[in-house]
Design a protein around this motif. Structure first.
Motif, mmCIF file in Angstrom:
data_model
loop_
_atom_site.group_PDB
_atom_site.id
_atom_site.type_symbol
_atom_site.label_atom_id
_atom_site.label_comp_id
_atom_site.label_asym_id
_atom_site.label_seq_id
_atom_site.Cartn_x
_atom_site.Cartn_y
_atom_site.Cartn_z
ATOM 1 N N UNK A 161 62.023 67.656 2.846
ATOM 2 C CA UNK A 161 61.921 68.077 4.252
ATOM 3 C C UNK A 161 60.474 68.139 4.718
ATOM 4 N N UNK A 162 59.572 68.499 3.826
ATOM 5 C CA UNK A 162 58.152 68.623 4.181
ATOM 6 C C UNK A 162 57.434 67.276 4.147
ATOM 7 N N UNK A 163 58.125 66.233 3.676
ATOM 8 C CA UNK A 163 57.510 64.897 3.640
ATOM 9 C C UNK A 163 56.499 64.726 2.512
ATOM 10 N N UNK A 164 56.612 65.521 1.449
ATOM 11 C CA UNK A 164 55.674 65.372 0.325
ATOM 12 C C UNK A 164 56.372 64.949 -0.980
ATOM 13 N N UNK A 165 57.686 64.708 -0.891
ATOM 14 C CA UNK A 165 58.441 64.404 -2.126
ATOM 15 C C UNK A 165 57.879 63.177 -2.833
ATOM 16 N N UNK A 166 57.373 62.225 -2.067
ATOM 17 C CA UNK A 166 56.897 60.983 -2.688
ATOM 18 C C UNK A 166 55.582 61.177 -3.439
#
Ligand SMILES: C[S@@+](CC[C@H](N)C(=O)[O-])C[C@H]1O[C@@H](n2cnc3c(N)ncnc32)[C@H](O)[C@@H]1O
Length: 220
Positions: A110-115
């Motif tokens: 959700x925060x866009x940092x998983x990658x």
């Protein structure tokens, strides 16, 4: 209404004041705080929001690109570190719990940092020892079982670049480190670790009363 301060040095009023004057948790972080709180008493393992903001700032300030975390739980500290990494940065997370870290994974998405986060499930000592012995990291964060701290520190330090930082959590252990009557295994382990790094010529150090105590070590 702010949560109870994690630091026993700080009154609820001062804690609310300092939270109101630092970078507040954003909606994803707030959601993670709330979902973790719903787990019950175990939620106290989560780092304090002001510590998270501090870790993001520190990662940014040193231009960290490669980081490692030992002790991820539901992923709040990982989210804070990942947010602070430079473009293309990578964070390696070590934990033994699929269940707790799955909560983190959802929030990292959700925060866009998983990658930028890789999670390895298994005893952290094994994960660390399996890494190549070369300069892999700019920043490390240690927040797992207290008896493991010396091992985690040694394994991270040998893979840290000069001037890299290692942050170590819970070094005041709710004040028990300075209570001569406290002799439980975790208190003894933290006391021994603090003693060890206090005389370690390979690092500069500062111990700060942030939340439950945070030591910052700089590799010389
Ligand atoms: C204090 S919590 C970490 C809190 C987390 N940094 C946060 O911000 O929410 C400690 C974590 O260490 C993990 N842990 C305990 N022993 C471990 C080990 N031997 N190897 C890896 N992780 C371990 C636990 O599963 C737990 O999630």
């Amino acid at each position: 209404m702010a949560d109870a301060p994690k630091s026993f040095f700080v009154s609820p009023e001062i804690h609310a004041y300092l939270l109101a004057h630092g970078t507040p948790p954003d909606p994803v972080q707030q959601s993670l705080i709330e979902e973790t709180r719903a787990l019950g008493g175990i939620s106290m393992m989560q780092i304090a929001p002001e510590q998270g903001a501090f870790m993001t700032l520190l990662a940014r300030a040193i231009g960290a690109r490669r980081a490692i975390e030992v002790g991820t739980f539901t992923g709040y500290s990982a989210l804070c570190i990942a947010r602070g990494l430079a473009d293309g940065g990578r964070l390696l997370c070590c934990d033994v719990s699929e269940e707790w870290t799955s909560i983190g994974r959802r929030h990292w998405e959700r925060a866009g940092v998983a990658d930028r986060i890789e999670l390895r499930i298994g005893p952290a000592a094994e994960t660390l020892r399996a890494l190549p012995e070369e300069e892999l990291f700019d920043l490390g964060f240690i927040d797992a079982d207290k008896e493991g701290y010396p091992t985690y520190f040694e394994e991270i330090l040998k893979r840290l670049r000069p001037n890299g930082l290692v942050l170590v959590d819970n070094v005041l252990w709710f004040g028990q480190v300075a209570n001569p009557e406290a002799n439980d295994p975790s208190t003894l382990a933290i006391r021994a670790f603090n003693e060890k790094v206090a005389h370690d010529a390979r690092v500069d150090r500062v111990m700060l009363p942030v939340a439950d105590g945070l030591t910052i070590l700089r590799k010389r």
